[in-house]
Every structure is written in C-alpha cells, then in structure tokens.
Scaffold this active site. Structure first.
Site, PDB file in Angstrom:
ATOM      1  N   GLU A  88     -18.218 -11.001  -0.711  1.00 45.85           N
ATOM      2  CA  GLU A  88     -18.183 -11.256  -2.147  1.00 45.85           C
ATOM      3  C   GLU A  88     -19.562 -11.511  -2.729  1.00 45.85           C
ATOM      4  OE1 GLU A  88     -14.733 -13.341  -3.612  1.00 45.85           O
ATOM      5  OE2 GLU A  88     -15.927 -14.274  -5.170  1.00 45.85           O
ATOM      6  N   HIS A 115      -8.318 -15.947 -11.967  1.00 44.39           N
ATOM      7  CA  HIS A 115      -8.403 -17.064 -11.020  1.00 44.39           C
ATOM      8  C   HIS A 115      -9.290 -18.208 -11.496  1.00 44.39           C
ATOM      9  CE1 HIS A 115      -6.303 -14.329  -8.420  1.00 44.39           C
ATOM     10  NE2 HIS A 115      -6.350 -15.135  -7.388  1.00 44.39           N
ATOM     11  N   HIS A 118       0.434 -20.883  -7.179  1.00 48.63           N
ATOM     12  CA  HIS A 118      -0.830 -20.182  -7.396  1.00 48.63           C
ATOM     13  C   HIS A 118      -0.630 -18.937  -8.260  1.00 48.63           C
ATOM     14  CE1 HIS A 118      -4.757 -18.472  -6.653  1.00 48.63           C
ATOM     15  NE2 HIS A 118      -4.222 -17.396  -6.090  1.00 48.63           N
ATOM     16  N   HIS A 149      -7.409 -21.430 -11.401  1.00 51.35           N
ATOM     17  CA  HIS A 149      -7.767 -22.580 -10.557  1.00 51.35           C
ATOM     18  C   HIS A 149      -7.865 -23.850 -11.384  1.00 51.35           C
ATOM     19  CE1 HIS A 149      -9.684 -19.995  -7.110  1.00 51.35           C
ATOM     20  NE2 HIS A 149      -8.367 -19.941  -7.117  1.00 51.35           N
ATOM     21  N   ASN A 171     -10.764 -11.783  -8.402  1.00 51.61           N
ATOM     22  CA  ASN A 171     -10.481 -13.107  -8.948  1.00 51.61           C
ATOM     23  C   ASN A 171     -10.066 -13.071 -10.414  1.00 51.61           C
ATOM     24  OD1 ASN A 171     -11.017 -14.741  -6.619  1.00 51.61           O
ATOM     25  ND2 ASN A 171     -13.163 -14.168  -6.862  1.00 51.61           N
ATOM     26  N   ARG A 207     -15.214 -22.342  17.962  1.00 58.62           N
ATOM     27  CA  ARG A 207     -16.118 -21.396  17.264  1.00 58.62           C
ATOM     28  C   ARG A 207     -15.505 -20.016  17.071  1.00 58.62           C
ATOM     29  NH1 ARG A 207     -20.180 -23.542  20.862  1.00 58.62           N
ATOM     30  NH2 ARG A 207     -21.253 -25.292  19.868  1.00 58.62           N
ATOM     31  N   ARG A 216     -16.347  -7.599  -5.105  1.00 58.13           N
ATOM     32  CA  ARG A 216     -15.146  -8.271  -4.608  1.00 58.13           C
ATOM     33  C   ARG A 216     -14.689  -9.359  -5.564  1.00 58.13           C
ATOM     34  NH1 ARG A 216     -13.410 -10.449   1.412  1.00 58.13           N
ATOM     35  NH2 ARG A 216     -11.505 -11.428   0.672  1.00 58.13           N
ATOM     36  N   GLU A 252       0.067 -11.220  -8.619  1.00 56.17           N
ATOM     37  CA  GLU A 252      -1.054 -10.591  -7.908  1.00 56.17           C
ATOM     38  C   GLU A 252      -0.880  -9.070  -7.865  1.00 56.17           C
ATOM     39  OE1 GLU A 252      -3.807 -12.140  -6.841  1.00 56.17           O
ATOM     40  OE2 GLU A 252      -3.264 -14.245  -6.578  1.00 56.17           O
ATOM     41  N   LYS A 304     -10.418 -13.946   3.667  1.00 57.73           N
ATOM     42  CA  LYS A 304     -10.797 -15.220   3.068  1.00 57.73           C
ATOM     43  C   LYS A 304      -9.868 -16.300   3.612  1.00 57.73           C
ATOM     44  CE  LYS A 304     -12.892 -14.259  -1.401  1.00 57.73           C
ATOM     45  NZ  LYS A 304     -12.803 -14.570  -2.836  1.00 57.73           N
ATOM     46  N   LYS A 326      -7.006  -3.484  -2.300  1.00 57.91           N
ATOM     47  CA  LYS A 326      -7.795  -4.622  -1.822  1.00 57.91           C
ATOM     48  C   LYS A 326      -8.674  -4.215  -0.646  1.00 57.91           C
ATOM     49  CE  LYS A 326      -7.974  -9.435  -0.901  1.00 57.91           C
ATOM     50  NZ  LYS A 326      -7.359 -10.744  -1.067  1.00 57.91           N
TER      51      LYS A 326
END
Lengths: 364, 364
Positions: free
Chosen positions: A238, A249, A266, A253, A246, A122, A242, A186, A144, A228
């Site tokens: 997000e 993205h 990526h 993606h 992306n 956890r 935020r 990026e 993330k 960032k």
C-alpha cells in the site's frame, strides 16, 4: 458448480483462492499445502459449532493432527488479549515453525490469525477459510493482518500472505442477514472503485444476490477477488493504488471508533462511509446528485445503512486524523472522480463539512 | 579512524552497517535515510542519560523532530507490556507510516524496537544504533526482532530489516565490563562457527581487545558483521544455514529460562552454552579434549562463565524442547565438526547427558 480459482500474484509468495462448494467438508486442498501433518485451527464461539468438527474430521481423515483454539466472537475482541490467547495456546501445545495456522471464521478471525501466524516464532504458514461474505471478498485477500488498539482500528499488524484461501459458498447459508448485507457493502465497493461494468451487473442482480443465488454469488465473489488480487499484486504494501480499496473506510473507521467497535458491523460502517465519500465527491463537483442517489439506492437494496451517526464534525475529524493514511498530518481520502473511478486525494474542510451535513443523521 | 561500511545484501531490502567513531554525535547518516523529518527514538533508562540528548541534539540540528520513548532496562522487560508502551506512545503522538523508529540501546532495545517497527501500522522504517558490543556484532545485524514469552525466549517476533545500522565505538567506552564480556561471547562465536583464522586472531589479540583497543575492536566488529551479513543474505528466514548462528544458543536459552531471564546476561548464557556444545561435540568424537579446553581458555580470558548452572538434565531437556529450532518434536543442535566448522544436527540422549555432566556446576 465448478470451483473458481483466482491466483494472487504477489511477487515472493503467490497463492490461490478457491471459490466453490464442499471445500471445507473435504479439505483436500489443505493437505497439499502443509509442511507437516499438523495444524492449529483458530475460530470463534459462533463458527465453531457450525463448521469446526466438520473441518477437523476432514483433516484427521488425512492423518493431520488438529489443535483447536476457540475465541470469543466480535470486533471488540480483536485485541492484544485475544492475540495473546492464541500465542499462549500455541506455546502450550508447542506448535512448531512448520505448523500451519488455519483461520476459520470472518474478518476478525482472519485478521487475528494471520497476524498470529506472522509473529509466532517470527512467522509460520497460514491458510484462510473465510466463512462470511465480507471475508471472502475482502479481508481474506491481500495479506493485511491486524488487531485494533483503543486509539485506532488495525493499528498493529503485518502484511503477511496466506498459502491458500478457501471461500466455501456453503458457509454463507448460515450467515445472518445483517452479516450478509455487510459483505455486500464490500462487493459494491469494488464496482465503485474501478469496475463500472460490475457496478451495473450488481444493480441488475442485486435482488437475486440478496436472495443468495449461489451461481450469482460465486460470480460476484470471483470478480471481487480478481479485482482485489490485481490491485494487491501491483502494490502489496500500500504505497500507492492499493489505498483505493479503502473507499468508505476513512469515514467508516471513524464511525466504528466513534460508536465503539462492535456497535456497527465493519461493512455497515463502510456502506455509510461510502455514502459520505460520495457526498464529498459531489461537493467537489465530481459526482452529480443522481450519481449519489444511485449509490444510496444500491446500498439500500443491499439493506445497508446509508445515513451516518451524528458524532459531530469535530469528532469525525479527530478520529480520521488517527487514520493510517495520514501523511505529514494530512488525511488522504479515497474519492470518486465518477462512478467506477476512485482516486486518492485530500478534502478541503468545506467538503468534509458538506459531506457530513448531507450524510449524517439529523439530531432533533 | 576511518568508518568501516559493511553492506548487508538482503534481496528486497539491502542496507549498510557503519562502524566507526563520532557517528551518533553527528547523526548525519540518519538524516539521509528518513522518509519524513520525524523520528521516534526508543531507548532505556540506562542509555538515555548517556546518549539520548546528544542524539536528539544532532537530529534537531538537521530539522528533524524527535519523540523520546524511554523504557525500563533489562531482559525481563522484553515483554508484551513494554511493546505496548511503545505502541501507546506512538499512537498518542500520532506517529505516521513514514515516521522512522530509532533503536538506541543494546539487544533488548533493538529487538523490541525492531518488532515495534515491524507491526506499527503494519510496518514503519527503523534504524539501529546499537550501544553494546553484543548488539553491534550480533543482534542489530540480520533483522531478527522479537519479544519473550513466559514459555520461551524470542517466541513472538518478525524478520524485519533496518534501513541503516550505526555501530559507534564511542558508546563502548561506557559499557560495563560484564556487558563487554557478554559481547565477546558472540564475537568468539563467529570464529568457532566458520572462521578458524578469526578464532586464531582472537586468541592472539584477546588481551588487547579486553583492554578495549579501538582499532582492534573496530576490526573485530567489522569481521563479525561481515560473517553475519554473508550468512543472513544467503538465508534470511533461517530455513537452513542461518541456524548456525545459534551455536551455544539452544543450551544458552535453557540456562536463561531456567534461571529466570535477566539473572545471566544473554552473552554469558551463550558462552556457557558454547562450552556445552563443545563437550557434546567431543562426546560425538568431533572435538578433542584439547579443542574443548582451547574454547574454554579463550572464553575465560574474555571473563565469561564456562560452567553452566546445574538445572538438572530433565529441566534442560524440557526447556530445550521449547526451542524454535524444534522440527517434528526433534531438537536441532548446532555442533562443531571441528573448531571453525559448525553444523546442524541431532544429539543422542547420551551425548546431551555427557555434555551436561561435564559442563554443569557440581552440586555438593
């Protein structure tokens, strides 16, 4: 060269990003952040021969015991199965709640190790040592973490913050050209989102940056991390702004999923995706044709793909409908009001079609 | 009967537990807590025929669309594989970030659904509808979610809070006797930890409680939830006093793992584990022989096992060394200073041996 320090002011768990040289080889900052003199280092078969023994040596010299977990390299291994290898290794060696996980590698290693740290017993502490430009400017900042699922990228994960990030410029020396370029995608993204001055700075220095001038690189990494950190501190989970991070993205993606994870890096998919986002913004009359060309030119100088694969409009739309930014069936796109000013909005079908027909490879 | 409301004051995410009748059949409280009129209900093959259509009917009447995910029933299915079934189903139906997961079932369903909610798209809202006594008083309160690993119980998971918990007394009517008793083990635990008055109340009312008197049951559930809410609000991530809630669990987990998950119910293992903890506390001269017998007598009246299986001292120790409460190789036990006063401490080898030889079945 001085070490830059960027503070990430997440409410409940602030932490520092150190940017400089010789950070990994000394590892002094790590020792101060451990809750017990014990770590488990997760890395991959590419990075391990380059940096693992150096790091282990530096930690052992401080009396810290090190477990080594070496995974196969590549986005296609960012899976349940690899995550389970980490869990099995930690449980077999009886790693405890105070044992710190260290991610030594690029974005894939960082995302998986962060997620492993989030869910092992956890939650255990973790530290990031990003060894790629992309990870240094993007994936290691903001908490993330995730793995991929056959039905979508990064669909399973957690928001989980590291205790410390070490961005060591020395590790960029061994980075292959293609990976370096992917990281620059990026970097350029931050300029496009909300920092026109940085975009202009990049246009001025792109050739020196591509020649890996260390002083300029440190400056670029610092500036990306600051950008960032500011956005993430304001919106960790997000729920709002935020999502601007992306940019490129949603299309990107779809490119990665459509070609099969690992075919394009990526950052390469994000570069081509940003061009599609620019074309879409032009279709909405926000950008001029010159603006779009300016984006393309900078990406080309960073030796990045600017033409997207022709998956067909239907497949693009189907893949984008799987995106995490979908709300009540509507896809949220990150678009440009102008260069250096991104916003979150929807795209009419016609603008998606226009962007895809302008930005995709022509099938003969 | 009035509905009791217990507020769980977790800093960043407070929520209510409603305890009463007719909560599931109306489901009015659920509608108010959704971020979009869409839920995915996770349940199992035992609970689905009893309550699923009732719940779906009540939700659909409010215009809420329902996805149903039905898993096999049992602790042995609290695995990666089941978790993956949930992920596959959510992704196939394109569940979104605002889609709420509802756990309809006992502790296993609650733990898995909560964990699925914690990691699907990095976190979606979830609501618990615990249908067993054990889940109502314990596992649905406090945000501990997890799955098991072959090398240890609950080793992979997250702290993740629900938006709402509905403890509907009506669901206890269909609960098999053995499951009901298992829940009583956790009820009795709260008395032993820090509520001597409640322990005495239980001794007075144990026969009526076992006959499932609804007014007394509602009172017992409320009191357990208040006790747990207070402890959890003070120490969400179990850095200190929250560990007291694990009374009987270190021995109990060893029993469950040693016999194979599912052979004994969790509550049964906790009952026998609490007897071992009582014997260990007696070996340290904290409890008298009469105190230990008082614990045993109450558990027996709740029709719970009070004699542990004879796994052998070596296997007990090896299994307990896998516990999450291990720190620098030392096992932290929850022990009793006196009845109604638990503490966290270490146990000398001799006290472990004494407890095991007093509390384990004699092999002939």
């Amino acid at each position: 060269m001085n070490t830059h320090v960027v503070r990430v002011d997440i409410d409940h768990a602030p932490y520092d990003i150190l940017i400089g040289k010789n950070l990994l080889a000394t590892a002094t900052a790590i020792g101060q952040h451990l809750r017990q003199p014990r770590v488990a280092i997760v890395t991959n078969t590419t990075v391990a021969p380059l940096y693992l023994s150096q790091l282990v040596f530096a930690l052992q010299a401080q009396g810290i015991s090190c477990q080594e977990i070496v995974l196969p390299d590549g986005e296609q291994f960012k899976t349940w199965e690899s995550l389970n290898l980490i869990m099995d290794a930690l449980l077999t060696e009886r790693a405890e709640r105070k044992t710190t996980l260290i991610a030594l590698g690029g974005g894939v290693i960082g995302d998986m190790t962060g997620f492993a740290a989030a869910i092992y017993q956890r939650g255990v502490p973790f530290i990031q040592i990003p060894t790629t430009l992309l990870a240094q400017v993007d994936s290691s900042v903001g908490g993330k973490t995730a793995i991929n699922h056959p039905l979508g990228k990064n669909m399973i994960g957690a928001f989980y913050q590291p205790k410390l990030v070490l961005a060591d410029l020395d590790t960029l020396k061994t980075l292959p050209d293609r990976e370096f370029s992917a990281g620059m995608a990026e970097v350029i993204k931050y300029g496009l989102i909300d920092d026109l001055e940085f975009l202009q700075w990049l246009e001025t220095h792109i050739d020196a940056l591509m020649a890996r001038d260390e002083t300029l690189l440190a400056e670029a990494i610092r500036r990306c991390c600051e950008n960032k950190a500011r956005i993430v501190a304001a919106d960790e989970k997000e729920t709002g702004q935020r999502a601007l991070l992306n940019l490129g993205h949603t299309f990107g993606h779809a490119i990665e999923a459509g070609l099969g994870y690992g075919a394009w890096l990526h950052g390469e998919a994000v570069a081509a995706g940003m061009v599609l986002a620019a074309y879409a913004s032009a279709a909405l009359d926000h950008l001029s044709a010159e603006d779009v060309q300016r984006v393309i030119k900078l990406l080309e100088k960073a030796r990045l793909p600017v033409i997207s694969p022709n998956l067909g409009a239907e497949q693009y739309k189907a893949l984008m409908a799987q995106d995490k930014k979908v709300d009540a069936g509507r896809i949220k796109f990150i678009l440009l009001r102008q260069l250096g000013q991104a916003y979150i909005g929807e795209l009419p079908e016609t603008a998606i079609d226009a962007a895809l027909s302008a930005g995709c490879e022509v099938v003969k």
